[in-house]
Design a protein around this motif. Structure first.
Motif, PDB file in Angstrom:
ATOM      1  N   TRP A   1       0.799  -1.231   0.000  1.00 52.06           N
ATOM      2  CA  TRP A   1       0.000   0.000   0.000  1.00 52.06           C
ATOM      3  C   TRP A   1       0.823   1.268   0.000  1.00 52.06           C
ATOM      4  O   TRP A   1       0.519   2.198  -0.762  1.00 52.06           O
TER       5      TRP A   1
ATOM      6  N   SER B   1       2.096   1.428  -3.556  1.00 55.39           N
ATOM      7  CA  SER B   1       1.087   1.866  -4.521  1.00 55.39           C
ATOM      8  C   SER B   1       0.799   3.352  -4.367  1.00 55.39           C
ATOM      9  O   SER B   1       0.629   4.077  -5.357  1.00 55.39           O
TER      10      SER B   1
ATOM     11  N   ARG C   1      -8.580   0.324  -5.400  1.00 52.42           N
ATOM     12  CA  ARG C   1      -7.670  -0.662  -4.803  1.00 52.42           C
ATOM     13  C   ARG C   1      -8.412  -1.876  -4.267  1.00 52.42           C
ATOM     14  O   ARG C   1      -7.879  -2.977  -4.236  1.00 52.42           O
TER      15      ARG C   1
ATOM     16  N   VAL D   1      -6.499  -3.662  -7.432  1.00 50.98           N
ATOM     17  CA  VAL D   1      -5.081  -3.581  -7.076  1.00 50.98           C
ATOM     18  C   VAL D   1      -4.729  -4.699  -6.099  1.00 50.98           C
ATOM     19  O   VAL D   1      -5.260  -4.748  -4.993  1.00 50.98           O
ATOM     20  N   ASN D   2      -3.838  -5.585  -6.526  1.00 52.05           N
ATOM     21  CA  ASN D   2      -3.332  -6.658  -5.660  1.00 52.05           C
ATOM     22  C   ASN D   2      -1.976  -7.097  -6.198  1.00 52.05           C
ATOM     23  O   ASN D   2      -1.542  -6.660  -7.267  1.00 52.05           O
TER      24      ASN D   2
ATOM     25  N   ASN E   1     -12.369   3.946   1.040  1.00 50.53           N
ATOM     26  CA  ASN E   1     -11.199   4.806   1.170  1.00 50.53           C
ATOM     27  C   ASN E   1     -11.481   5.995   2.088  1.00 50.53           C
ATOM     28  O   ASN E   1     -10.624   6.386   2.894  1.00 50.53           O
TER      29      ASN E   1
ATOM     30  N   THR F   1      -2.276   2.017   4.767  1.00 51.95           N
ATOM     31  CA  THR F   1      -3.593   1.948   4.124  1.00 51.95           C
ATOM     32  C   THR F   1      -4.252   3.316   4.104  1.00 51.95           C
ATOM     33  O   THR F   1      -5.023   3.631   3.196  1.00 51.95           O
TER      34      THR F   1
ATOM     35  N   ILE G   1      -2.740   5.126   0.954  1.00 51.23           N
ATOM     36  CA  ILE G   1      -3.324   4.761  -0.331  1.00 51.23           C
ATOM     37  C   ILE G   1      -4.771   5.234  -0.417  1.00 51.23           C
ATOM     38  O   ILE G   1      -5.244   5.650  -1.484  1.00 51.23           O
TER      39      ILE G   1
ATOM     40  N   GLN H   1      -5.864   7.954  -3.256  1.00 47.25           N
ATOM     41  CA  GLN H   1      -6.797   7.629  -4.329  1.00 47.25           C
ATOM     42  C   GLN H   1      -7.940   8.639  -4.385  1.00 47.25           C
ATOM     43  O   GLN H   1      -8.336   9.073  -5.476  1.00 47.25           O
TER      44      GLN H   1
END
Length: 551
Positions: free
Chosen positions: A267, A270, A288, A292-293, A412, A441, A444, A448
Motif C-alpha cells: 500500500w 502503490s 484498490r 489492485v493486488n 477509502n 492503508t 493509499i 486515491q
C-alpha cells in the motif's frame, strides 16, 4: 539541547531514557547528520520537481550501471538469528505493553517493533515504547523469554519526514528517526549484540541510494562512537517508493556491510505512484479494493525484481504484512474463508521466493509458518535466484486497468477518516471490517480519493463524477453513521475534526506528500497531546475488539 518535561505518569521511564550520557550521544548524533539529512529531503523535492516539469519517468541509473553489472559483490552474510525469518509480527507499536509482551511470548521468528506506520508518535508513546524495548532487551518484562530466545526485535524508527517536537538540538526540532535510533542504540545496542540478537533495524520510506548511503554513514559513526564492531548493525530497507525500485541494487550496495535485505509491501508502494505521478492521468490508479493486488503486473514485477535482486547479492527478501484478522472462534463460518484468503496471498509471495513476511494477527503465526514449511525448503530461499525474471521499466510503471466503484470510494473515505481519528486519539492503527488499518492503508486511501477528484474519475456504478461535492457528502454521511457509536461528546468532536481534516487533505490543490507529516505538524495534533489526553479517550468508538466493525 532543549527537552520537554516528562509526561504525567512516565517520569521514571523518562529519567531512565534521558540520562546525561544518552543526551550527549543524541546531541552529537543529530548535530553530525542534521545537515546531510536536510540535503536528502531537498533532493527529494528537487527530484519530484524534475519529474513534474520534464514529464520524465524513472529508469535504472546509467551512472551506477557498473554496480549492477558487477556479478561478484555480495552483502555480508546475516547473523544466525536472521537466517530464518519466515513469520514476523507487524505493526507492533511497543507502547502497547500488553500486545508487546504477547508478541515476545509468541512463536514468531521476529517482531517489527514499529515506531513508524503502526505507531502514533506522541511523546508519551515514544517514551513508553522505547522504555518497553529497553525492558525487553534487559529481560525485565515479567513472563517474557530471555532476549536471546524471544522473537528477534526488528526495530523500526520513524521515517525521514517525521520530526520530534519535544527535543530541540541547536535550535531545531530533532529528526524523528535519529531520536528513535539514537536512544535505541545507546540503551540497547551492546546488550543486543552480546546476546546475538541485534541490533537489527527496519528503515522506512527510503527513496534512493543516497538515503541508504546516509543511513550507512550513521551506522558506521554510531558503531565507532559506542565501541561496537563494524557491521554489527543490520538493516532491512522497506522498498515503499516506486523511485527506490529502480535503485534496489544500489541501495543494497551502499549498505552491503549492514544489510539484512529488502522488504516488499503493497500500500505505501502503490500510494507512491500518486505521490510521484498523481498529476498525470496516465497514472490514474483504479479502485484498490477491486483492481489492485500483488498479482497485477506493476506489483508482481516489483516483487519478482526485489527477490531476484536480493538473492543475487546474498540478501534476504521479505514480503508484506497480512492485515486480515481471524475470527475468534475457529468454528465460525468465516474462519476458514479468512485463513484461505491469507494463505492464497502469502503462497504467492512464497512461490515468488520471499524468505519471510509479516502478519498482524498472532493467531496467524503458526498457520503461516506451516505454510512456509510445506512450500519451501530450509531456513530461507536464498537459493532461489529467479533467473527467469526479466523486469523492464515498463513492467514497473504499468498501471492496472479498472475504474472506480462507489464501494471503493466509501471504503477509502472511511479508512482515511478513521485513521486520522485514531491518530488524534494517540493510536497509529485501528481495526475496520475484519482487518487492521495503519498509515500505509491511510496513505493509499486518501491518495486515491485526491487523485480521483483531481482527474474527475467516474463511478462504474452510475457514472457520477468523483467530485468535491460527492466526497464531501459521503464523508458527512460516514461521520453521522459513525457518530452513533461515539461514547462521549469528546469522541464525537474528535470524529468531526477527523472528517474535516480528511476533507482538507483530499481537497488540497497540491498533494500532501505524507499524511503522517500533515498530522504530525498540524496544530490539532500538537495541542491535543500537549493537553495530555486521557488514555480511555484513546479508544475510538468505531474500534471494536478483535477487528469486528460495528457498522
Amino acid at each position: 539541547m532543549e527537552l520537554s518535561p516528562p509526561p504525567k505518569g512516565l517520569e521514571a521511564a523518562y529519567a531512565s531514557l534521558f540520562t546525561t550520557g544518552s543526551l550527549s550521544f543524541l546531541h552529537e548524533l543529530i548535530s553530525t547528520f542534521d545537515e546531510e539529512m536536510e540535503q536528502i529531503l531537498q533532493l527529494r523535492v528537487s527530484r519530484k520537481a524534475h519529474l513534474d516539469l520534464s514529464g520524465d519517468l524513472p529508469n535504472f541509473l546509467e551512472s551506477t550501471a557498473h554496480i549492477r553489472a558487477d556479478p561478484d559483490w555480495r552483502v555480508l552474510p546475516v547473523p544466525t538469528r536472521l537466517q530464518k525469518r519466515h513469520v514476523d509480527i507487524g505493526d507492533m507499536a511497543p507502547c502497547d505493553t500488553q500486545r508487546f509482551v504477547r508478541a515476545l511470548q509468541s512463536p514468531a521468528q521476529g517482531i517489527q517493533v514499529d515506531f513508524d506506520d503502526g505507531n502514533c508518535p506522541t511523546f508519551p508513546n515514544q517514551i513508553k515504547g522505547i522504555h518497553n524495548v529497553i525492558l525487553a532487551v534487559n529481560n525485565q518484562l515479567p513472563g517474557v523469554p530471555h532476549i536471546s530466545q524471544a522473537p528477534v526485535l526488528m526495530l523500526r524508527p520513524r521515517a525521514w519526514n517525521m520530526v520530534e517536537h519535544n527535543m530541540l538540538v541547536e535550535g531545531k526540532e530533532a529528526p524523528g528517526p535519529l531520536f528513535d535510533f539514537g536512544l535505541l542504540m545507546y540503551h540497547c545496542g551492546r546488550t543486543l549484540l552480546e546476546n546475538q540478537s541485534g541490533p537489527f533495524f527496519y528503515l522506512s520510506k527510503v527513496e534512493s541510494l543516497m538515503e541508504s548511503r546516509l543511513w550507512n554513514n550513521i551506522f558506521v559513526w554510531t558503531q565507532q562512537k559506542l565501541g561496537l564492531p563494524l557491521g554489527c548493525i543490520k538493516a532491512t530497507v522497506l522498498i515503499e517508493n516506486v523511485l527506490a525500485t529502480f535503485e534496489m541494487e544500489e541501495i543494497l550496495y551502499e549498505l552491503r556491510e549492514h544489510s539484512a535485505g529488502l522488504n516488499c509491501g503493497i500500500w505505501d508502494y502503490s500510494a507512491s505512484f500518486v505521490n510521484k505521478f498523481g498529476y498525470r492521468r496516465d497514472f490514474l490508479l483504479p479502485d484498490r479494493s477491486k483492481y489492485v493486488n500483488m498479482e497485477k503486473r506493476f506489483l508482481r514485477s516489483y516483487l519478482d525484481l526485489l527477490v531476484q535482486t536480493c538473492h543475487r547479492r546474498g540478501a534476504l527478501a521479505t514480503g508484506g504484512m497480512a492485515a486480515l484478522l481471524l475470527p475468534q472462534s475457529q468454528h465460525a463460518d468465516s474462519y476458514s474463508k479468512v485463513l484461505a484468503a491469507v494463505e492464497r496471498l502469502k503462497l504467492l509471495e512464497i512461490n515468488a521466493g520471499v524468505d519471510g513476511f509479516m502478519v498482524y494477527d498472532m493467531n496467524l503465526i503458526k498457520p503461516m509458518q506451516k505454510l512456509f514449511e510445506r512450500h519451501s525448503e530450509g531456513d530461507n530461499q536464498l537459493h532461489q535466484l529467479r533467473g527467469d525474471v526479466s523486469v523492464t521499466p515498463e513492467d514497473l510503471l504499468s498501471m492496472p486497468s479498472g475504474g472506480v466503484t462507489l464501494h471503493g470510494l466509501k471504503y477509502n473515505i472511511a479508512v482515511g477518516v478513521l485513521f486520522i481519528n485514531a491518530w488524534l486519539s494517540g493510536k497509529g492503527h485501528f481495526f475496520y471490517r475484519g482487518q487492521v488499518e495503519d498509515s500505509a492503508t491511510a496513505e493509499i486511501s486518501r491518495s486515491q480519493v485526491w487523485q480521483w477528484i483531481r482527474h474527475q474519475a467516474r463511478l462504474e456504478d452510475d457514472g457520477r463524477v468523483v467530485s468535491r461535492r460527492l466526497v464531501t457528502e459521503l464523508t458527512k454521511e460516514l461521520r453521522t453513521e459513525l457518530g452513533l457509536f461515539c461514547r462521549s461528546g469528546r469522541s464525537t468532536q474528535r470524529l468531526h475534526t477527523a472528517a474535516d481534516m480528511f476533507l482538507e487533505v483530499v481537497l488540497k490543490r497540491h498533494f500532501p506528500e505524507f499524511i503522517t507529516s500533515y498530522l504530525n505538524l498540524d496544530h490539532t495534533f500538537l495541542s491535543s497531546h500537549c493537553l495530555g489526553e486521557e488514555e480511555e479517550e484513546a479508544e475510538a468508538a468505531v474500534e471494536p475488539s478483535r477487528g469486528r466493525s460495528k457498522l
